[in-house]
Design an enzyme around this catalytic site. Structure first.
Site, PDB file in Angstrom:
ATOM      1  N   SER A   1      33.344  46.090  24.842  1.00  0.00           N
ATOM      2  CA  SER A   1      33.124  45.104  23.770  1.00  0.00           C
ATOM      3  C   SER A   1      33.494  45.757  22.445  1.00  0.00           C
ATOM      4  CB  SER A   1      31.644  44.712  23.746  1.00  0.00           C
ATOM      5  OG  SER A   1      31.325  43.992  22.582  1.00  0.00           O
TER       6      SER A   1
ATOM      7  N   TYR B   1      22.480  46.285  23.509  1.00  0.00           N
ATOM      8  CA  TYR B   1      23.767  45.803  24.049  1.00  0.00           C
ATOM      9  C   TYR B   1      24.881  46.782  23.682  1.00  0.00           C
ATOM     10  CZ  TYR B   1      27.828  42.815  24.898  1.00  0.00           C
ATOM     11  OH  TYR B   1      29.037  42.314  25.356  1.00  0.00           O
TER      12      TYR B   1
HETATM   13  N1  LIG Z   1      32.406  36.610  25.356  1.00  0.00           N
HETATM   14  C1  LIG Z   1      32.371  37.552  24.433  1.00  0.00           C
HETATM   15  O1  LIG Z   1      32.333  37.261  23.231  1.00  0.00           O
HETATM   16  C2  LIG Z   1      32.379  39.005  24.841  1.00  0.00           C
HETATM   17  C3  LIG Z   1      32.590  39.963  23.859  1.00  0.00           C
HETATM   18  C4  LIG Z   1      32.584  41.295  24.212  1.00  0.00           C
HETATM   19  C5  LIG Z   1      32.382  41.661  25.535  1.00  0.00           C
HETATM   20  N2  LIG Z   1      32.172  40.712  26.490  1.00  0.00           N
HETATM   21  C6  LIG Z   1      31.931  41.159  27.870  1.00  0.00           C
HETATM   22  O2  LIG Z   1      32.742  40.406  28.746  1.00  0.00           O
HETATM   23  C7  LIG Z   1      32.152  40.432  30.050  1.00  0.00           C
HETATM   24  C8  LIG Z   1      32.195  39.021  30.638  1.00  0.00           C
HETATM   25  O3  LIG Z   1      31.313  38.183  29.914  1.00  0.00           O
HETATM   26  P1  LIG Z   1      31.681  36.706  29.461  1.00  0.00           P
HETATM   27  O4  LIG Z   1      31.824  36.715  28.014  1.00  0.00           O
HETATM   28  O5  LIG Z   1      32.754  36.157  30.287  1.00  0.00           O
HETATM   29  O6  LIG Z   1      30.259  35.970  29.742  1.00  0.00           O
HETATM   30  P2  LIG Z   1      29.786  34.984  30.876  1.00  0.00           P
HETATM   31  O7  LIG Z   1      30.579  33.728  30.849  1.00  0.00           O
HETATM   32  O8  LIG Z   1      28.301  34.869  30.686  1.00  0.00           O
HETATM   33  O9  LIG Z   1      30.105  35.770  32.220  1.00  0.00           O
HETATM   34  C9  LIG Z   1      29.298  36.830  32.656  1.00  0.00           C
HETATM   35  C10 LIG Z   1      29.489  36.973  34.150  1.00  0.00           C
HETATM   36  O10 LIG Z   1      28.662  38.059  34.620  1.00  0.00           O
HETATM   37  C11 LIG Z   1      28.026  37.628  35.801  1.00  0.00           C
HETATM   38  N3  LIG Z   1      26.801  38.376  36.039  1.00  0.00           N
HETATM   39  C12 LIG Z   1      25.696  38.487  35.257  1.00  0.00           C
HETATM   40  N4  LIG Z   1      24.772  39.249  35.856  1.00  0.00           N
HETATM   41  C13 LIG Z   1      25.310  39.635  37.048  1.00  0.00           C
HETATM   42  C14 LIG Z   1      24.856  40.426  38.126  1.00  0.00           C
HETATM   43  N5  LIG Z   1      23.634  40.994  38.128  1.00  0.00           N
HETATM   44  N6  LIG Z   1      25.672  40.625  39.188  1.00  0.00           N
HETATM   45  C15 LIG Z   1      26.902  40.056  39.215  1.00  0.00           C
HETATM   46  N7  LIG Z   1      27.391  39.297  38.239  1.00  0.00           N
HETATM   47  C16 LIG Z   1      26.599  39.092  37.171  1.00  0.00           C
HETATM   48  C17 LIG Z   1      27.802  36.143  35.632  1.00  0.00           C
HETATM   49  O11 LIG Z   1      27.767  35.484  36.896  1.00  0.00           O
HETATM   50  P3  LIG Z   1      26.448  35.045  37.684  1.00  0.00           P
HETATM   51  O12 LIG Z   1      25.442  34.572  36.668  1.00  0.00           O
HETATM   52  O13 LIG Z   1      26.954  33.950  38.577  1.00  0.00           O
HETATM   53  O14 LIG Z   1      26.010  36.257  38.444  1.00  0.00           O
HETATM   54  C18 LIG Z   1      29.087  35.731  34.924  1.00  0.00           C
HETATM   55  O15 LIG Z   1      30.094  35.449  35.855  1.00  0.00           O
HETATM   56  C19 LIG Z   1      30.745  41.000  29.872  1.00  0.00           C
HETATM   57  O16 LIG Z   1      30.739  42.357  30.282  1.00  0.00           O
HETATM   58  C20 LIG Z   1      30.523  40.911  28.372  1.00  0.00           C
HETATM   59  O17 LIG Z   1      29.606  41.876  27.901  1.00  0.00           O
HETATM   60  C21 LIG Z   1      32.184  39.385  26.176  1.00  0.00           C
END
Ligand SMILES: NC(=O)c1ccc[n+]([C@@H]2O[C@H](COP(=O)([O-])OP(=O)(O)OC[C@H]3O[C@@H](n4cnc5c(N)ncnc54)[C@H](OP(=O)(O)O)[C@@H]3O)[C@@H](O)[C@H]2O)c1
Length: 245
Positions: free
Chosen positions: A142, A155
């Protein structure tokens, strides 16, 4: 044909957001994608949609906080497709709050998913990649891996850890196995839904108005995958042009 065609690519957290967009893009570029997350119905409908579009996808329920489950996810892919070319450690949660709110259970959850989940992925896939003498880890960090802001201390700590672990892994296994960190700025996804703290949720909703589509991060991931085997894209930061952070 690109370097992506025919690769067996595993994605944790593939049920929404960046993971889902990455699965769709890599499958469209000819990869076989193996999808993991806890919400199996979401994965099944994503896999069906990819298959309908002419791609190849399989899925399995996965909780990255459970080491044996993560191993079973890797074993499932190996048994089904014979090898693992790329593991995208993408699963993550972000329940932001000030430290003095003492949401200790949420700190634990971030540590368990964002740090332990990545380590479990490495532990499960590294021996196989070393046997194959090829492979690639793509760990999703991130912009919070580079700077800290109020409500985001834990975080950011987890994402600093993802960078540190990735850099250590890269130095230790370089030669056969590539290691890439992709660090998104604010991106459209369901991530902010894990915020239980009212003030942090309001601030994040405001910040998210400039969010870029999840496909922008998927394209960065595809770039790292499609480089030749002797080229390691070590770190990519992808953020909204309008973002000051
Ligand atoms: N969106 C942003 O602004 C942003 C910015 C910086 C970094 N990121 C990073 O990008 C990555 C993806 O996040 P996203 O933004 O796409 O958010 P998201 O839509 O909430 O996706 C997160 C994913 O993680 C899964 N997950 C959560 N807990 C889990 C567990 N215990 N085991 C397996 N899967 C799990 C969720 O699926 P289930 O609930 O079905 O398990 C979901 O598919 C994360 O690492 C996040 O920190 C995102």
């Amino acid at each position: 044909m690109s370097n992506i065609t025919g690769k067996i690519i595993l994605i944790t957290g593939a049920s929404s957001g960046i993971g889902e967009a990455t699965a769709r893009l890599l499958a469209a570029k000819g990869a076989t994608v193996v999808l993991g997350a806890r919400r199996l119905e979401r994965l099944e409908s994503l896999a069906a949609s990819i298959t309908e579009s002419g791609g190849v996808a399989a899925c399995r329920t996965l909780d990255v906080t459970r080491r044996e489950d993560t191993q079973a996810f890797i074993d499932f892919a190996e048994q089904r497709f014979g090898r693992v070319d790329v593991l995208i450690n993408n699963a993550g949660v972000m329940p932001l709050s000030r430290l003095d709110a003492l949401k200790v259970d949420e700190w634990d959850r971030m540590i368990d998913v964002n740090i332990r989940g990545v380590l479990h992925g490495i532990a499960a896939a590294l021996p196989l990649m070393q046997r194959q003498r090829s492979g690639q880890f793509i760990n999703i960090a991130s912009i919070g891996a580079y700077a800290v802001s109020p409500t985001a201390a834990v975080y950011c700590a987890t994402k600093f850890a993802v960078r540190a672990i990735s850099e250590g892994l890269r130095q230790e296994v370089g030669g056969d196995v590539r290691v890439t960190v992709v660090s998104p700025g604010v991106t459209e996804s369901e991530l902010a839904e894990s915020i239980s703290d009212e003030a942090a949720r309001v601030a994040m909703n405001d910040f998210r108005r400039i969010a870029i589509p999840a496909e922008a991060i998927a394209r960065a991931i595809a770039y790292a995958v499609e480089q030749p085997a002797d080229v390691d894209v070590s770190e990519l930061v992808v953020r909204p042009t309008a973002s000051p952070y």
